[in-house]
Scaffold this active site. Structure first.
Site, PDB file in Angstrom:
ATOM      1  N   ASP A 148     -61.659  32.297 -53.461  1.00  0.00           N
ATOM      2  CA  ASP A 148     -62.194  33.603 -53.078  1.00  0.00           C
ATOM      3  C   ASP A 148     -61.335  34.295 -52.027  1.00  0.00           C
ATOM      4  O   ASP A 148     -61.629  35.427 -51.634  1.00  0.00           O
ATOM      5  CB  ASP A 148     -63.643  33.484 -52.589  1.00  0.00           C
ATOM      6  CG  ASP A 148     -63.820  32.547 -51.414  1.00  0.00           C
ATOM      7  OD1 ASP A 148     -63.141  31.512 -51.373  1.00  0.00           O
ATOM      8  OD2 ASP A 148     -64.657  32.843 -50.538  1.00  0.00           O
TER       9      ASP A 148
ATOM     10  N   HIS B 291     -56.572  30.594 -45.999  1.00  0.00           N
ATOM     11  CA  HIS B 291     -56.627  29.279 -46.647  1.00  0.00           C
ATOM     12  C   HIS B 291     -56.626  29.494 -48.155  1.00  0.00           C
ATOM     13  O   HIS B 291     -56.679  30.636 -48.635  1.00  0.00           O
ATOM     14  CB  HIS B 291     -57.850  28.484 -46.195  1.00  0.00           C
ATOM     15  CG  HIS B 291     -59.164  29.072 -46.590  1.00  0.00           C
ATOM     16  ND1 HIS B 291     -59.656  30.231 -46.028  1.00  0.00           N
ATOM     17  CD2 HIS B 291     -60.101  28.675 -47.493  1.00  0.00           C
ATOM     18  CE1 HIS B 291     -60.834  30.510 -46.565  1.00  0.00           C
ATOM     19  NE2 HIS B 291     -61.122  29.588 -47.464  1.00  0.00           N
TER      20      HIS B 291
END
Length: 307
Positions: free
Chosen positions: A67, A63
């Protein structure tokens, strides 16, 4: 087939854990490395390993939270200067193409190798004669996928000793027999390849949950997997908080592994709030449900052996 965890933290880099990236080393199988997610400083983490960026063949993004992707433009760029000539394919949800192409464009970066960016949906995202990679949507509040990497069964080995015992010497006939063909020898004997081939070797399976709340699709991805890599952002006491933020507890990861009949569970994406003995508590909470559980740390390696 080996796993090397380049980053095992959650959200932001911490002193002991970088943000998410996992390398699936397929050096024996196809002389390449696949990455799953590419958080900030992933290429710096690679410097502390034996991985050569030119060997990275595919990058699968779960996704688009930072991060998991902020290290992607840098790695894609640097690969050009580190001997990368072979193609690189990046897979990810809608938006990955715009993100990566924009970063490369505004920074004036021109890669010297074929770069393919594929925006994926659910289903098979890659298949060849060795592997099939399946993606399924997971529950993370934004478009997000988990992945299942399934190695196809490997044909059994040719029993060369048995052939020698009946007077068949090594040569082109061996390849025909290995292919399962029926061969007529010079002396008139007919032998069948199937009689001299051992049983096929079962292909290995590794599943990646990505960031997610517990959901049925992760169980489907992890069904009978040799290894399930599952996020464990929170301890079981923070189950409600985990749900609010579309994450899982270590206990929930273990429940998924058990229900999917996975063989091993590796916890990752661990919040910086858990240090030292607190991480051991996460593992203990999971082991109470699924005994074969470990918590990954940066540069942790795990070989996925054939069973």
């Amino acid at each position: 087939m080996e796993l090397l965890f380049l980053g095992t933290g959650a959200g932001i880099p911490a002193k002991t854990r970088n943000v998410t990236s996992v390398a699936l080393k397929l050096l024996e199988e196809r002389r390449s490395v696949w990455l799953f997610d590419c958080g900030e400083a992933t290429q710096h983490q690679i410097l502390h390993t034996s991985i050569k960026p030119r060997k990275i063949e595919k990058i699968f993004i779960t996704h688009l939270h930072g991060d998991h992707v902020y290290g992607l433009p840098g790695l894609v760029s640097s690969r050009s200067f580190q001997g990368g000539e072979g193609p690189l394919t990046v897979y990810g949800p809608q938006g990955i193409k715009t993100f990566l192409e924009t970063a490369l464009d505004v920074s004036g970066t021109h890669v010297t190798y074929p770069l393919v960016i594929k925006e994926i949906g659910e289903g098979t995202v890659f298949e060849d004669d060795q592997f099939i990679v399946t993606a399924r949507s997971v529950s993370h509040g934004i478009p997000a996928f988990g992945y299942r990497v399934q190695e196809k069964d490997v044909p059994g080995a040719l029993d060369a000793e048995a052939l020698k015992e009946i007077g068949v010497s090594p040569g082109p006939v061996y390849q025909k027999l290995k292919n399962g063909e029926t061969v007529t020898l010079e002396d008139g004997r007919t032998i069948h390849g199937a009689d001299f081939i051992g049983p096929p070797k079962k292909g290995r399976i590794v599943a990646f949950s990505g960031d997610t709340r517990p959901c049925e699709n992760v169980k489907r991805l992890a069904e009978k997997a040799d290894v399930l890599i599952h996020e464990a952002t929170f301890a079981k006491g923070d189950r409600e908080l985990a749900g609010d933020y579309y994450h899982s507890t270590s206990e929930q990861a273990a429940e998924t592994a058990r229900e999917a009949c996975a063989k091993k569970l590796i916890l990752t994406h661990i919040s910086a709030r858990y240090q030292g003995e607190n991480v051991l508590e996460l593992v203990d909470e999971a082991k109470a449900i699924f005994p074969d559980t470990v918590a990954a740390f940066d540069f942790y390696e795990h070989e996925i052996k054939r069973t």
